[in-house]
Design a protein around this motif. Structure first.
Motif, PDB file in Angstrom:
ATOM      1  N   SER A  44       0.803  -1.221   0.000  1.00 36.90           N
ATOM      2  CA  SER A  44       0.000   0.000   0.000  1.00 36.90           C
ATOM      3  C   SER A  44       0.836   1.270   0.000  1.00 36.90           C
ATOM      4  N   THR A  45       1.809   1.367   0.894  1.00 33.58           N
ATOM      5  CA  THR A  45       2.542   2.608   1.068  1.00 33.58           C
ATOM      6  C   THR A  45       4.031   2.402   0.889  1.00 33.58           C
ATOM      7  N   VAL A  46       4.705   3.484   0.560  1.00 34.15           N
ATOM      8  CA  VAL A  46       6.156   3.451   0.415  1.00 34.15           C
ATOM      9  C   VAL A  46       6.834   3.851   1.715  1.00 34.15           C
ATOM     10  N   GLU A  47       6.218   4.821   2.449  1.00 30.77           N
ATOM     11  CA  GLU A  47       6.863   5.357   3.647  1.00 30.77           C
ATOM     12  C   GLU A  47       6.876   4.363   4.799  1.00 30.77           C
ATOM     13  N   HIS A  48       5.823   3.543   4.942  1.00 33.09           N
ATOM     14  CA  HIS A  48       5.683   2.716   6.140  1.00 33.09           C
ATOM     15  C   HIS A  48       5.856   1.225   5.872  1.00 33.09           C
ATOM     16  N   GLN A  49       6.274   0.846   4.683  1.00 34.23           N
ATOM     17  CA  GLN A  49       6.491  -0.566   4.387  1.00 34.23           C
ATOM     18  C   GLN A  49       7.792  -0.748   3.632  1.00 34.23           C
ATOM     19  N   ARG A  51       9.590  -2.446   0.756  1.00 36.90           N
ATOM     20  CA  ARG A  51       9.219  -3.074  -0.501  1.00 36.90           C
ATOM     21  C   ARG A  51       9.872  -4.436  -0.667  1.00 36.90           C
ATOM     22  N   GLY A  80       2.471   1.335  -3.545  1.00 32.59           N
ATOM     23  CA  GLY A  80       1.767   2.581  -3.266  1.00 32.59           C
ATOM     24  C   GLY A  80       0.367   2.642  -3.832  1.00 32.59           C
ATOM     25  N   CYS A  81      -0.274   1.483  -4.032  1.00 35.86           N
ATOM     26  CA  CYS A  81      -1.629   1.422  -4.577  1.00 35.86           C
ATOM     27  C   CYS A  81      -2.583   0.851  -3.532  1.00 35.86           C
ATOM     28  N   SER A  82      -3.695   1.516  -3.344  1.00 37.07           N
ATOM     29  CA  SER A  82      -4.717   0.997  -2.453  1.00 37.07           C
ATOM     30  C   SER A  82      -5.376  -0.223  -3.085  1.00 37.07           C
ATOM     31  N   ARG A  90      -4.544  -0.027 -11.496  1.00 37.67           N
ATOM     32  CA  ARG A  90      -3.248  -0.089 -10.833  1.00 37.67           C
ATOM     33  C   ARG A  90      -2.209  -0.289 -11.948  1.00 37.67           C
ATOM     34  N   ARG A 173      -9.306   1.620   9.138  1.00 36.14           N
ATOM     35  CA  ARG A 173      -9.629   3.037   9.002  1.00 36.14           C
ATOM     36  C   ARG A 173     -10.234   3.574  10.299  1.00 36.14           C
TER      37      ARG A 173
END
Length: 431
Positions: A44-49, A51, A80-82, A90, A173
């Motif tokens: 999902s995210t780049v900052e918190h995971q 790769r 970085g895709c939901s 995507r 969420r």
């Protein structure tokens, strides 16, 4: 044995084990006529995971699933895709689907490492007919092999997985929103976003979450910006003195005061304006963060999950009842709470000469024929009417050449509606 020699030995052993594993898989595939798989994964995210880590564990799950049935020969991995975004929107999954119709695509089946990483809601049932059309199997660890959408057991399992995936999104969420609401209200914590005009961000110490602190994240808070805070204070003072929004904006432009998008272009890339406008002044005068309180959830971003990979969210205002305001002051105020409330009353209750309440029947329904802009309500000659200034507001000095302002009386619009159908008048009014 030195430490470097030990590391080299470990790397050599790892390479040897991988080579033996790949050779064994190729031998099994050759003997069994194994399938060729395309691996799909997502994070999902780049900052918190991480790769690398995310890709490896998903690929390991997929490889274990197909170990005795074939080999993974190509990979598609979205970053970085939901998961709420459909496969067609995507980047990597869209590229994978684009290969389905190619006779030389090079793979017979698609394998994923975990259902919830690849799908959300009812995405899979919608995707299966397309895969069957091109005779491409889909393998899931949850089904321990290829998905058969005609199998009642698989149908029930896919439905359950879809509901579970959607529930997990909603639970995550809810947890995040609840935590952020508490942090804003109880702690007055700055939770990100653009700092308001008149403030700048400064360091506020280490992050209280130990994991975030280890990653180097630190808290921030707002501090008055020496270059712009005085302009904000002056705007509130002028408004309390009876100045109009247009007059305040015009004075700022005449004094060549830099507007927010000029002062901080990196955080205002969505705005190209170089001048103060009525809307900008109104937004500043209506922002309660200038009282020193932290405010969260004034706006939200609505994301179109069916949009393209580069689709941006739409920012919308939340109702004031949903705003979260800190119990205590979190930063230095630029205006007192009493003055701020007084300014809101000036904006909310616009006085009239005779004290009467004005009403307009066609507010928001009329558009100007020449320029296409929505016409604004306007009281003229003791009666309701509507006008279009063709984009020229009183915050700007009049240009030498521009269209004449268009005025329409409400009673004449009503008389025209009586004589002919409304279609056309509501779409565009021509002078």
């Amino acid at each position: 044995m030195s430490e470097d020699q030990s590391e080299d030995l470990e790397d050599s052993l790892a390479r040897w084990l991988n080579e033996q594993s790949e050779a064994g898989a190729q031998s099994r595939n050759h003997r069994q006529g194994g399938l060729r798989f395309a691996f799909y994964g997502r994070m999902s995210t780049v900052e918190h995971q991480d790769r690398v880590t995310s890709r490896h564990w998903q690929l390991d799950c997929a490889s274990e699933l197909v170990a005795n049935h074939g080999a993974i020969i190509t990979e598609y991995f979205d970053v970085g895709c939901s998961r709420r975004r459909s496969w067609r929107h995507r980047p990597q999954s869209a590229a994978l689907l684009a290969r389905l119709g190619d006779p030389l695509r090079g793979f017979d089946a698609i394998v994923v490492g975990e259902y919830e990483r690849a799908f959300s809601g009812n995405q899979l049932p919608h995707l299966m007919p397309l895969l069957e059309q091109h005779e491409v199997q889909l393998w899931l660890p949850e089904t321990d092999g290829p998905v058969d959408r005609h199998n009642p057991t698989h149908q029930a399992l896919i439905m359950l997985l879809g509901v579970q995936s959607k529930r997990e999104v909603q639970r995550s969420r809810s947890r995040v929103i609840t935590a952020m609401r508490s942090q804003a209200r109880e702690q007055g914590r700055y939770l990100g976003g653009r700092p308001p005009y008149g403030y700048r961000l400064i360091d506020a110490g280490p992050h209280p979450n130990a994991a975030h602190a280890r990653w180097g994240r630190r808290l921030q808070r707002l501090e008055p910006d020496p270059a712009t805070a005085a302009h904000v204070r002056r705007m509130f003072t002028q408004r309390l003195a009876g100045h109009s929004l247009a007059g305040i904006a015009r004075a700022l432009n005449d004094a060549a005061v830099a507007c927010p998008s000029t002062v901080d272009p990196s955080r205002n890339h969505h705005r190209a304006g170089e001048r103060w406008t009525l809307r900008t002044v109104a937004a500043i005068l209506g922002n309660p963060r200038y009282t020193g309180r932290q405010v969260w959830n004034r706006q939200r971003t609505d994301v179109d999950t069916h949009g393209g990979p580069d689709a941006r969210g739409t920012i919308r205002w939340n109702p004031t009842k949903d705003w979260v305001i800190s119990k205590q002051q979190a930063h230095i105020a630029l205006v007192t709470e009493q003055d701020f409330i007084a300014v809101q009353a000036i904006r909310a209750h616009r006085s009239t000469h005779d004290g009467a309440t004005r009403s307009y029947l066609f507010t928001g329904l009329l558009r100007c024929g020449p320029c296409g802009r929505r016409m604004e309500s306007h009281w003229v000659n003791q009666r309701p009417g509507y006008r279009c200034r063709h984009g020229h507001t009183s915050a700007q000095r009049p240009a030498s050449r521009r269209r004449k302002i268009l005025y329409l009386r409400e009673d004449r619009i009503i008389a025209r509606l009586v004589r002919q159908p409304p279609f056309g008048i509501m779409v565009g009014v021509r002078g």
